[in-house]
Motif scaffolding. Structure first.
Motif, PDB file in Angstrom:
ATOM      1  N   PHE A  98       0.754  -1.155   0.150  1.00 43.87           N
ATOM      2  CA  PHE A  98       0.031  -0.182   0.085  1.00 43.87           C
ATOM      3  C   PHE A  98       0.963   1.220  -0.058  1.00 43.87           C
ATOM      4  N   GLY A  99       1.803   1.342   1.043  1.00 47.18           N
ATOM      5  CA  GLY A  99       2.635   2.340   0.867  1.00 47.18           C
ATOM      6  C   GLY A  99       3.665   2.468  -0.314  1.00 47.18           C
ATOM      7  N   GLU A 100       4.461   1.414  -0.731  1.00 42.59           N
ATOM      8  CA  GLU A 100       5.023   1.538  -1.868  1.00 42.59           C
ATOM      9  C   GLU A 100       4.586   1.973  -3.441  1.00 42.59           C
ATOM     10  N   LYS A 101       3.480   0.958  -3.569  1.00 45.32           N
ATOM     11  CA  LYS A 101       2.920   1.064  -4.596  1.00 45.32           C
ATOM     12  C   LYS A 101       1.550   2.249  -4.831  1.00 45.32           C
ATOM     13  N   ALA A 151       7.554   4.845   1.915  1.00 42.75           N
ATOM     14  CA  ALA A 151       7.853   3.641   2.881  1.00 42.75           C
ATOM     15  C   ALA A 151       6.716   3.849   4.085  1.00 42.75           C
ATOM     16  N   VAL A 152       6.301   2.758   4.444  1.00 50.65           N
ATOM     17  CA  VAL A 152       5.566   2.579   5.500  1.00 50.65           C
ATOM     18  C   VAL A 152       6.209   1.936   6.864  1.00 50.65           C
ATOM     19  N   PRO A 206       5.765   7.395   8.063  1.00 54.34           N
ATOM     20  CA  PRO A 206       6.690   8.293   8.708  1.00 54.34           C
ATOM     21  C   PRO A 206       6.843   9.768   8.066  1.00 54.34           C
ATOM     22  N   ASP A 207       6.718   9.977   6.785  1.00 53.22           N
ATOM     23  CA  ASP A 207       6.595  11.199   6.140  1.00 53.22           C
ATOM     24  C   ASP A 207       5.458  11.820   6.192  1.00 53.22           C
ATOM     25  N   ASN A 208       4.370  11.095   6.503  1.00 57.95           N
ATOM     26  CA  ASN A 208       2.990  11.856   6.713  1.00 57.95           C
ATOM     27  C   ASN A 208       2.317  11.184   7.728  1.00 57.95           C
ATOM     28  N   GLY A 218      -5.419  12.486   9.523  1.00 58.28           N
ATOM     29  CA  GLY A 218      -5.413  12.328  10.698  1.00 58.28           C
ATOM     30  C   GLY A 218      -6.611  11.640  11.134  1.00 58.28           C
ATOM     31  N   GLU A 219      -7.605  11.110  10.320  1.00 57.91           N
ATOM     32  CA  GLU A 219      -8.820  10.818  10.643  1.00 57.91           C
ATOM     33  C   GLU A 219      -8.791   9.372  11.399  1.00 57.91           C
ATOM     34  N   PHE A 220      -7.924   8.496  11.270  1.00 53.87           N
ATOM     35  CA  PHE A 220      -7.984   7.044  11.992  1.00 53.87           C
ATOM     36  C   PHE A 220      -8.154   7.127  13.373  1.00 53.87           C
TER      37      PHE A 220
END
Length: 166
Positions: free
Chosen positions: A74-77, A82-83, A116-118, A144-146
């Protein structure tokens, strides 16, 4: 039933959803991806259900690896970033076996992911892999909704169930 008792892998495994969704949520049609159901929770939150097949009959990857790989992908593609992926305790989700002849609970692996970047992007991935099939559910939010929507999203996933045929 003999196949189930003997530990044979299932011949089919699908998601089954609660009869109703919370107010304001809607199912999104995904015509070009069979076996994918998405639920729009808000403008920044989404639940994604997948039921891949043809995973092979080897014992790997296990459910925890599938959950980790989905979060990483999900993060990479999906986002091109990066996640950070952290394991969570497994959770039991109900299952209907052989068209309701038996009911059970199955252990789904879970991971949490953040960017990390967001830091406003966050989510959780559930996965169960058994034989040639997997059931995967991802709940994710931006903005930030999670923190506000996450518990309702997880509850919806955990009130869904597996429909398994042996």
């Amino acid at each position: 039933m003999a196949s189930l008792l003997a530990g044979a892998p299932p011949t089919d495994m699908l998601w089954a959803f609660p009869d109703s969704m919370p107010k304001g949520w809607s199912q999104l049609p995904i015509d070009d991806e069979p076996g994918v159901v998405q639920v729009k929770v808000s403008s920044t939150c989404l639940i994604d259900f997948r039921q891949p097949a043809n995973m092979g009959l080897e014992s790997t990857p296990e459910s925890a690896t599938v959950a980790h790989d989905v979060a990483t992908e999900f993060g990479e593609k999906g986002l091109g970033v990066a996640v950070t992926v952290s394991p969570l305790d497994p959770v039991k989700i109900g299952a209907s076996i052989n068209e309701g002849k038996l009911s059970s609970e199955l252990d789904f692996a879970r991971v949490r992911f953040t960017v990390p970047d967001n830091p406003e992007v966050e989510g959780v991935v559930y996965a169960l892999r058994d034989g040639d099939f997997a059931l995967i559910a991802s709940a994710m939010c931006g903005g930030g909704e999670f923190g506000k929507q996450g518990n309702d999203m997880k509850q919806f996933i955990e009130s869904s169930h597996a429909d398994v045929t042996y």
